[in-house]
Scaffold this motif. Structure first.
Motif, PDB file in Angstrom:
ATOM      1  N   VAL A 256       0.842  -1.196   0.000  1.00 20.37           N
ATOM      2  CA  VAL A 256       0.000   0.000   0.000  1.00 20.37           C
ATOM      3  C   VAL A 256       0.881   1.252   0.000  1.00 20.37           C
ATOM      4  O   VAL A 256       0.613   2.233  -0.687  1.00 20.37           O
ATOM      5  N   LEU A 260       0.945   4.483  -2.623  1.00 20.30           N
ATOM      6  CA  LEU A 260       0.819   5.869  -2.178  1.00 20.30           C
ATOM      7  C   LEU A 260       2.070   6.668  -2.516  1.00 20.30           C
ATOM      8  O   LEU A 260       1.992   7.861  -2.808  1.00 20.30           O
ATOM      9  N   LEU A 263       1.751   7.653  -5.984  1.00 13.10           N
ATOM     10  CA  LEU A 263       0.706   8.670  -6.100  1.00 13.10           C
ATOM     11  C   LEU A 263       1.157  10.023  -5.571  1.00 13.10           C
ATOM     12  O   LEU A 263       0.948  11.058  -6.189  1.00 13.10           O
ATOM     13  N   GLU A 264       1.806  10.007  -4.418  1.00 11.20           N
ATOM     14  CA  GLU A 264       2.111  11.273  -3.750  1.00 11.20           C
ATOM     15  C   GLU A 264       3.401  11.900  -4.266  1.00 11.20           C
ATOM     16  O   GLU A 264       3.471  13.105  -4.471  1.00 11.20           O
ATOM     17  N   ARG A 271      -4.711   8.630 -12.684  1.00 17.61           N
ATOM     18  CA  ARG A 271      -6.051   8.234 -13.084  1.00 17.61           C
ATOM     19  C   ARG A 271      -6.493   7.092 -12.196  1.00 17.61           C
ATOM     20  O   ARG A 271      -5.672   6.353 -11.662  1.00 17.61           O
ATOM     21  N   SER A 272      -7.785   6.953 -12.074  1.00 17.31           N
ATOM     22  CA  SER A 272      -8.331   5.943 -11.186  1.00 17.31           C
ATOM     23  C   SER A 272      -7.913   4.548 -11.661  1.00 17.31           C
ATOM     24  O   SER A 272      -7.567   3.693 -10.856  1.00 17.31           O
ATOM     25  N   LEU A 275      -4.554   3.545 -10.470  1.00 22.48           N
ATOM     26  CA  LEU A 275      -4.502   3.210  -9.047  1.00 22.48           C
ATOM     27  C   LEU A 275      -4.599   1.705  -8.865  1.00 22.48           C
ATOM     28  O   LEU A 275      -3.814   1.084  -8.153  1.00 22.48           O
ATOM     29  N   PHE A 279      -1.705  -0.987  -7.763  1.00 23.86           N
ATOM     30  CA  PHE A 279      -1.922  -1.801  -6.569  1.00 23.86           C
ATOM     31  C   PHE A 279      -1.711  -3.269  -6.897  1.00 23.86           C
ATOM     32  O   PHE A 279      -1.110  -4.018  -6.109  1.00 23.86           O
ATOM     33  N   THR A 520       4.231  12.594   3.068  1.00 27.41           N
ATOM     34  CA  THR A 520       3.511  12.468   4.318  1.00 27.41           C
ATOM     35  C   THR A 520       2.738  11.166   4.381  1.00 27.41           C
ATOM     36  O   THR A 520       3.106  10.252   5.105  1.00 27.41           O
ATOM     37  N   VAL A 521       1.692  11.092   3.593  1.00 29.43           N
ATOM     38  CA  VAL A 521       0.827   9.927   3.701  1.00 29.43           C
ATOM     39  C   VAL A 521       1.589   8.662   3.345  1.00 29.43           C
ATOM     40  O   VAL A 521       1.501   7.650   4.036  1.00 29.43           O
ATOM     41  N   CYS A 524       3.916   7.691   6.078  1.00 31.74           N
ATOM     42  CA  CYS A 524       3.118   7.189   7.186  1.00 31.74           C
ATOM     43  C   CYS A 524       2.766   5.731   6.956  1.00 31.74           C
ATOM     44  O   CYS A 524       2.937   4.885   7.839  1.00 31.74           O
ATOM     45  N   VAL A 525       2.286   5.445   5.763  1.00 35.47           N
ATOM     46  CA  VAL A 525       1.845   4.079   5.483  1.00 35.47           C
ATOM     47  C   VAL A 525       3.035   3.144   5.374  1.00 35.47           C
ATOM     48  O   VAL A 525       2.981   2.002   5.831  1.00 35.47           O
TER      49      VAL A 525
END
Lengths: 761, 761
Positions: A256, A260, A263-264, A271-272, A275, A279, A520-521, A524-525
């Motif tokens: 995960v 991210l 993505l970040e 695009r969705s 994602l 994954f 950040t996110v 974190c993950v």
């Protein structure tokens, strides 16, 4: 990596990056590069950079061509994307396993050898063996880097980030880079440098994805027909996003977190659908790694024990906190943010110095690497002598002093029943040192003075190591310094805080990561997946929030900084504030070269030879229209294919059907590999005409000349454009005023034109 | 919810949605609504929809006005955003706690009462009590919905999704909706309907965010000055994204899942900064919930036990799988996907039927709710009689038969030492039923026949319940049916598979979720956080992948379907295939109303009265320019403020300074609350002039008329526009050909103009 890409290098270039944006810079080149040179003194030459075409041209013929060439149905095409994602996941996972096993075995062997001499009290011999091994490994890594693929030096994340923004840096995703990245990284990490293999893993994943996307490498004769379906930049970008995510997943075992991260930090567009595919890729990586760990747990992987693949278990620490703990954590975040941004600042300075040194040639590069290697060896072997021998604690689960390759409680020079705490940190792989620092319920294991020494050494070594000619990740040095700093703070707050020092250590790592990388996110993950403990989430978030905020006050994130330093024309998500006061017309410079709808061959060849432009406006004139009218945009690559096909006519006539007939033969997708010099046009053909209508993109995006530059930049960035037309506001003027490319939005260009504009950082 | 928003309702509208896009539809209205009515027969009238202004106008005066009004520095502004995120997180978390406690206590009380009569063998009385409680609760929910806020019916997620896409449906985020959503949802769930509180929680979070964003509600006299900083749609959108994420986080205790839900399903645009703020919000929710659970674990919350906040522990099941297991899982995914898309199909049919019924008035709505409630009561109380009493197993940790409110092994009508497996599912809250289905190491607890009956009943009840006038989430019905179906498959595969049936149950829920909602990563992470077991991740991903792919072959996701059904003009991320064959000019319809740079007041008032347009082009003409020239775009709301301010002049002159002086007085941010009828312009003022230059957005986005419609749609969608100019290609024509709004990109509009175009689904 910092002195590659001079014009002389172009001949060794991989197929995909031959047509440079190089001279695109129009007459303004001199002016712009003056400024650029002040800001980006690092040798990354503008010539080695090419923009990518993320916009699919709207054009019957090109579309028809793609359709014919693809020869597969939409369903197969979609299926193939998933198959590619699967392959990327599998191969990145396998590479991750391979490099883990290799590093653990090489470094383990080296440490075993050193320990043998230590046990015989032959301390000088031990040092010579230790330093010698390090030196040999370092020299091999440097040689690989300097002679085979200079682009493989460094982390690779900034370049991948720039690629996903639309900038293809010189041979950054070539097969040679992949090769050197894998083996150079293994040697570099095994050589005991304060570097990680995490950044290189991201780059490796991206390289694998890129190779797949272009169907292997033509240069090395490794091409597979069935792989050649993704010839456009857009599909390649998606694959590389998956590759970057797979790299993080393989490095940290964080599926995960990998998504991210992509993505970040990595991707500029999202695009969705992507994602989900990303994954899927990271999940494949996770499964591969899991299978491998099960396989290795029965001792099939040599010295690869529980070390290697990092996974820190802090669940033994009970997460209960009260007000003084929170205050301690806030302080930790503040100082961590400050130290993190200082780290960025110093890395920047060191990189600038190294780039000047590295420009002198391969031999100098290797000498620099050897120097740093010696310095590292001296620190790791010499500093533990400063520590006092500590008596082993009574009740510990592991043996003390430890006789394993990894682990706590190294004996070093100490008598039986004692251990040297600094040696447990220095004479270990970086992964094991981090594990030792994060260990819980071991509050007294490390002396405050030892922690101070280790922190100083690692902070300093991390800064001077990044930028030498080896593949070097930034994650591990930052985590190492951060967790040591966290443990230090934890020791200081021991009287008032109930939190375990191991937890403090984790929070320290988080604060450093937040202060340097400013993610950040995803951090974190990743930390969540590394430690497998949901309960620390609130504290980690708090620390990251504070340290990122602190860091942002002083400078940019380390990756952004490196992108800027390398002079890559990165389009920021937000336009600069001064762009609101300018209009699109203000940054258009130089004479504009336009073609007629049916143009003389000689004119086109001349324009292609004299300029480096990659896009030209096509303007219809009488008799093809009543008044001059914008017809569309032709790309250099398509022009070259058309000229090579020689569909010329003596008169000025349309030739759509003629071109349509030869469309399969022409193969517009190959255009990127062509150069003007490849054309073989006879003198009499120069006076003939060629119809440009069929290859013109009839729907180019355009802005009115009075459009605010900020809004034009948003349009350019959000849609991932390469060229944007500027059209006149008033009537009775030529239908195109100019073309904007990403270079025109760069602060250096704009501030070159308008030096009076104050540039707030 | 499906019959709100008729024109008559407009007067009760909340301040923010008064100026409808309503009559914007130009002369084409009749034509379009004919087609619309075929596709969207549901009563959601086009009049109740308003587009949002995500584009910040580039205009000195408006910017100056905003700056003055804001009266805070950038730093404070950023800080305030974080404070708002904190408040949203706190309040959503508290609402989540409140509704959980309320539901558990009400439903628990009801079940206790029923059980008492059961134990006395007064079965008819028990049914009357049970059905009566259900009926009363259902009727209250329906009454709240029908009389106070019809918009609160249904899940709310489709509307939030549409809002974040730029469509403000009628009073969807009003305070009354929030109120009804919270209390209606509590009553509805407690009434034993097959509905969840998860969707409503998302809507609740968004409502809270919206209320904060507009600084309270003017209608109810609840306004706070210091809250009124986010008066533009863009900031509101960001807040509502945070709110939606907070809702998911509160519903599932899944902070990361909440962020990913907002990213994958809810939001249409996404920025890196938002990612972090959203994560912060969900973390606050997680902290609040954690504190609450600790508080409740000591028995302070009445009947709220370990139930309530869903969190399923399947870690007891060992996740080891081999080839036959994988085959079973693939089959599970395929059938789950098929059943999921069938679910969507049936929900769609039922919704269309209900919308016709619901249109007849509030009383009919309530009757429908009561009917469904009775049906549900009969099913839940009647069907368990079909099950045979099963002797209690020898070794179980919980007591059997169970005397708790929740839990497995309900005794129902059975003699001591026996339990009724169907009653354990039917006569429980939905959360407890799911927990029972997901319980591990209890393979034989439920008979196959009981599972079949329960699955049939829940599948059927779930379909007929969604659409009645109560707040009703879709997550729980789908998870309930899915986990039952998964357990059923698990029982059938018991001889060949080693996987625990509890695990099968989880995978069944995943397959149903994938088949109906078509989300992937966020569902994966939500399930991960619900079960707290990283090891099942690969299997969950496999199932989701398969079921989503199966579902996508037949129809759209359930939320997209509902958005379409409601006739909300949702801009899809990808343009339809036929748009490539059209150009921007092709969809421009009706006469265009333009204003001069200095326009007569009378003309403006007339235009505002006769049309519903929200944006008008301003064209400069001599003497202000040499030839007609496009000056910019004025918004209806700004025009109304300007006219109300009455800065008129007798002659055609510029009045920039005059307007600049009165800027604070004018308050352009309030424009959205104004209507034409509010203007009080005297007859003589009608002949005066007003200068529109200061309020014109001078940098509107525009496309050339020959731009492919697909590319225009991408531009419109990616930049989140409300108006887009179409400018002429050839010279000598007026500078604007037309304006495109989101309605012009809707398939219904385009297919109305070009009926011969084949519409592939």
């Amino acid at each position: 990596m910092y002195n590659n890409g001079s014009i002389a290098d172009v001949e060794t270039d991989d197929i995909e990056s031959e047509v440079g944006e190089s001279i695109y810079s129009r007459p303004l080149l001199i002016k712009r590069s003056n400024i650029t040179s002040q800001i980006a003194i690092v040798g990354a030459n503008v010539c080695s950079v090419e923009s990518l075409d993320y916009e699919i041209p709207e054009n019957d013929l090109v579309n028809e061509d793609l359709r014919l060439r693809r020869k597969i149905q939409v369903f197969q095409y979609v299926l193939l994307k998933w198959v590619f994602a699967l392959i990327i996941g599998l191969s990145t996972g396998l590479v991750g396993i391979f490099s883990n096993i290799a590093v653990e075995n090489i470094a383990g062997f080296k440490l075993l050898l050193t320990r043998e001499f230590m046990q015989k009290h032959e301390y000088y011999k031990a040092f010579i063996v230790y330093a010698g091994c390090n030196l040999g490994l370092a020299a091999s890594a440097a040689a690989l880097c300097a002679f085979i693929a200079p682009s493989a030096a460094g982390s690779g994340i900034p370049e991948v980030k720039a690629y996903l923004n639309g900038v293809d840096a010189y041979s950054i995703l070539a097969p040679s880079t992949l090769f050197v990245k894998i083996f150079g990284s293994i040697c570099g990490v095994a050589a005991g440098f304060v570097v990680g293999k995490e950044g290189p893993m991201v780059h490796t994943g991206s390289c694998i994805a890129s190779l797949l996307g272009q169907g292997g490498s033509r240069k090395y004769g490794l091409t597979w027909r069935w792989l050649r379906y993704f010839k456009n930049d857009r599909d390649r970008r998606d694959l590389i996003t998956c590759g970057a995510a797979a790299g993080v997943a393989a490095a940290f075992r964080a599926p995960v977190g990998g998504v991210l991260f992509a993505l970040e930090e990595a991707a500029s567009w999202w695009r969705s659908a992507l994602l989900w595919r990303t994954f899927f890729t990271t999940a494949v990586v996770a499964i591969v790694l899991r299978g491998f760990i099960e396989f290795c747990s029965s001792g099939n992987c040599g010295l690869f024990g529980e070390g290697g693949l990092i996974m820190y278990d802090i669940s033994a620490a009970k997460v209960v906190y009260s007000a003084p703990d929170i205050l301690a954590v806030i302080l930790l975040g503040v100082i961590g943010g400050l130290l993190g941004s200082l780290y960025n600042y110093l890395v920047d300075k060191v990189l600038r110095t190294y780039s000047i040194i590295n420009e002198r040639g391969a031999a100098v590069k290797i000498v620099l690497v050897i120097t740093i290697s010696l310095l590292t060896s001296i620190c790791s072997y010499g500093l533990p002598w400063l520590a006092k021998c500590i008596p082993c604690p009574d009740q510990v689960s592991t043996s003390c002093p430890n006789t394993d390759v990894s682990g706590n409680y190294k004996s070093f020079q100490c008598p039986p029943g004692h251990y040297n705490d600094l040696a447990s940190l220095f004479l270990n792989t970086n992964d094991d040192a981090i594990r030792n620092l994060l260990s819980t319920n071991t509050a007294k294991e490390f002396h405050i003075s030892s922690l101070l020494i280790f922190f100083g050494a690692v902070y300093f070594l991390g800064i001077i190591t990044y930028g030498i000619a080896i593949p070097s990740g930034l994650f591990i040095p930052v985590i190492l310094a951060g967790s040591c700093y966290g443990r230090l703070i934890g020791r200081l707050f021991e009287p008032v805080s109930k939190l375990d020092v191991g937890l403090f250590s984790l929070l320290g790592a988080a604060s450093f990561l937040g202060g340097t990388m400013r993610m950040t996110v995803s951090l974190c993950v990743i930390l969540l997946e590394l430690t497998n403990d949901l309960l620390v989430l609130p504290l980690v978030m708090l620390v990251l929030l504070i340290s990122k905020t602190m860091g942002d006050m002083f400078n940019k994130g380390v990756y952004d900084q490196i992108v800027k330093l390398k002079g890559l024309p990165y389009m920021e998500a937000h336009p600069e504030h001064y762009m609101k006061n300018l209009v699109a017309r203000d940054v258009v410079t130089g004479p504009l070269i336009t073609f007629c709808g049916v143009e003389k061959v000689g004119n086109i060849v001349l324009a292609l030879r004299c300029t480096g432009h990659n896009g030209f406006p096509v303007v219809d004139e009488p008799p093809f229209s009543d008044a001059p009218e914008l017809c569309g945009l032709v790309l250099r690559s398509h022009l070259l294919v058309l000229l090579k096909g020689k569909i010329f006519s003596r008169d000025r006539v349309l030739a759509r059907n003629k071109i349509l007939h030869k469309i399969v033969e022409l193969d517009f997708a190959k255009g990127k590999g062509l150069k003007v010099e490849d054309l073989d046009i006879k003198e009499e053909e120069m006076d003939m005409y060629v119809d440009l209508h069929p290859i013109a993109n009839t729907s180019p995006y355009a802005v009115v000349e009075t459009m605010s530059l900020a809004k034009a930049a948003i349009l350019f960035r959000e849609l991932g454009l390469r060229h944007m037309f500027v059209i006149p506001k008033s009537q009775g003027r030529p239908p195109v005023v100019g073309i904007l490319t990403r270079h025109d939005f760069m602060p250096e260009h704009i501030l070159g034109l308008y030096p009076h504009i104050r540039y707030r950082k």
